[in-house]
Write a protein that holds these residues in place. Structure first.
Motif, PDB file in Angstrom:
ATOM      1  N   THR A   1      18.306 111.320  92.272  1.00 22.41           N
ATOM      2  CA  THR A   1      17.289 111.676  91.289  1.00 22.41           C
ATOM      3  C   THR A   1      15.896 111.366  91.810  1.00 22.41           C
ATOM      4  O   THR A   1      14.954 112.137  91.622  1.00 22.41           O
ATOM      5  N   THR A   2      15.748 110.241  92.491  1.00 22.38           N
ATOM      6  CA  THR A   2      14.439 109.825  92.971  1.00 22.38           C
ATOM      7  C   THR A   2      14.592 108.914  94.174  1.00 22.38           C
ATOM      8  O   THR A   2      15.646 108.302  94.393  1.00 22.38           O
TER       9      THR A   2
ATOM     10  N   ASN B   1      13.334 107.862  79.168  1.00 27.26           N
ATOM     11  CA  ASN B   1      12.073 108.560  78.905  1.00 27.26           C
ATOM     12  C   ASN B   1      10.905 107.868  79.590  1.00 27.26           C
ATOM     13  O   ASN B   1      10.060 108.515  80.216  1.00 27.26           O
TER      14      ASN B   1
ATOM     15  N   ARG C   1      11.005 108.247  83.375  1.00 27.45           N
ATOM     16  CA  ARG C   1      10.417 109.518  83.824  1.00 27.45           C
ATOM     17  C   ARG C   1       8.894 109.476  83.754  1.00 27.45           C
ATOM     18  O   ARG C   1       8.205 109.958  84.657  1.00 27.45           O
TER      19      ARG C   1
ATOM     20  N   LEU D   1       8.669 108.425  87.615  1.00 28.12           N
ATOM     21  CA  LEU D   1       8.673 109.772  88.181  1.00 28.12           C
ATOM     22  C   LEU D   1       7.386 110.523  87.877  1.00 28.12           C
ATOM     23  O   LEU D   1       7.008 111.435  88.625  1.00 28.12           O
ATOM     24  N   GLY D   2       6.711 110.161  86.792  1.00 30.14           N
ATOM     25  CA  GLY D   2       5.531 110.913  86.380  1.00 30.14           C
ATOM     26  C   GLY D   2       4.220 110.319  86.816  1.00 30.14           C
ATOM     27  O   GLY D   2       3.163 110.759  86.367  1.00 30.14           O
TER      28      GLY D   2
END
Length: 414
Positions: free
Chosen positions: A189-190, A205, A208, A212-213
């Motif tokens: 995923t990352t 949430n 992310r 990730l964001g």
């Protein structure tokens, strides 16, 4: 969604930190009032403290060889496979691929990856968190609390969030009051990522959003070069704290360097922005607007009044203009850019005007020191009061640096 599998995932959350954000909204986390106990958050990641640092305890991620399923197909399809299906000999293995799975439950395959895929254990995540916290303690005498930690999506994701306190001892660290979020995955995923944000990770949430964001300060891909990238990441996290010590020394020097606002406005800014265009039009208007904006920043609340009349006020005005009055390009977190690039002479792409001011000020200080070392040169340094009229010309004999019997020309910035 939260993606917390309660039968196997653990999420530990502090509830009394301003960085907690939405907190334990899913009611599935284990709540703590303050900093997470070390043994508890390590256990949530499947770790414990060993002789050389965090190490797996009970489970780790392993790459398992892929064996054919011929026996199962035989039972289902019989001895003759249907057209288009080929059985692999039972003794063979599938080359070039491996299955990622936890050692305590190999049947729970997280992903099928190439054999070259480098597994980064949760211990690497904890090690980087320790590096950051240890640097803060060694360099600044500050305790960095662990605010959240755990696994998500059936242990496929792991994270730890540290809080950088808004502490006066961290005056040289613009990242204070932020969260350092470290996250990794075991299902591609990352990469192993470290980011700065205003809140911690408490669920999928927020993973992310905050991992990730966000622009990554640390990014370690699961490749053969990951070992070297981990070493580099350790250096980055140490420097994020260590640079604060360098900043303190630079701040002290700038505070002790007199520089009136007229000198800053009429001498420093042209060296930073270049000479004002002779032709009327857009170029002249833009130059005037920039000069006016930086002057407004100098007199804003972001430049404390007690520092007016010093080179430190000039530096803060230029950097404040770049941070607040113009768009910061490149996507990186402003705090991290400031740590790495403002006063420690790093890459020039963070705050170019601030670097131009620092280069000009350093050359100015060197030239003045050289001038005072010659017996034939005399210098009078009279520091202005901060209330010096902003309309006073920089050549006023009462300016910070007095009058010089030798004129020193300072080059414009490129």
């Amino acid at each position: 969604m939260h993606e917390i599998h309660t039968e196997i995932d653990r999420v530990l959350i502090t509830t009394n930190s301003p960085l907690t954000g939405i907190g334990n909204w899913h009611r599935l986390g284990e709540e703590y009032a303050d900093c997470l106990p070390r043994a508890d958050w390590l256990a949530a990641l499947g770790l414990r403290d060993g002789d050389t640092g965090p190490e797996p305890d009970g489970w780790a991620i392993r790459g398992y060889e892929l064996a054919p399923v011929a026996a199962a197909l035989d039972a289902i399809l019989g001895e003759n496979p249907p057209p288009g299906v080929m059985f692999i000999p039972k003794a063979a293995t599938i080359e070039g691929w491996k299955a990622l799975a936890p050692t305590d439950n190999p049947e729970d395959i997280f992903d099928i990856v190439p054999s070259s895929y480098c597994i980064l254990q949760n211990s690497e995540l904890a090690d980087l968190a320790d590096i950051f916290a240890e640097a803060a303690q060694a360099e600044r005498g500050i305790d960095i609390p662990t605010l959240s930690a755990g696994t998500l999506r059936g242990r496929r994701l792991a994270f730890v969030s540290l809080g950088v306190p808004d502490d006066a001892a961290l005056d040289g660290l613009p990242a204070r009051g932020h969260s350092l979020n470290l996250g990794t995955s075991h299902d591609r995923t990352t990469a192993l990522v470290g980011t700065l944000s205003s809140t911690i990770v408490v669920c999928a949430n927020t993973f992310r959003a905050n991992v990730l964001g966000r622009p990554a300060e640390v990014n370690i891909r699961h490749t053969v070069g990951s070992t070297w990238r981990i070493v580099e990441a350790r250096g980055i996290l140490r420097d994020m704290i260590g640079a604060a010590t360098e900043v303190d020394a630079a701040i002290a020097r700038l505070i002790d360097t007199p520089m009136s606002f007229p000198t800053f406005r009429d001498t420093a800014l042209p060296a930073i922005l270049g000479d004002r265009p002779d032709d009327e039009g857009r170029g002249q208007t833009m130059w005037d607007n920039r000069r006016e904006d930086i002057g407004d920043e100098y007199h804003s609340e972001r430049v404390p009044y007690q520092f007016h009349g010093t080179a430190w006020a000039g530096m803060m005005a230029v950097q404040g203009w770049e941070q607040h009055s113009r768009t910061q390009r490149g996507g990186r977190h402003r705090a991290a850019v400031a740590i790495e690039k403002t006063l420690t002479n790093r890459a020039m792409d963070g705050y170019p005007a601030t670097h131009a001011f620092m280069a000009w000020e350093a050359e100015r200080a060197e030239d003045m020191a050289a001038a005072t070392s010659y017996g034939s040169h005399t210098t009078t340094m009279v520091a202005d009061h901060p209330d010096t009229d902003d309309t006073t010309e920089a050549t006023d004999p009462d300016s910070d640096w007095g009058e010089w019997d030798t004129v020193v020309d300072y080059p414009d910035s490129e």
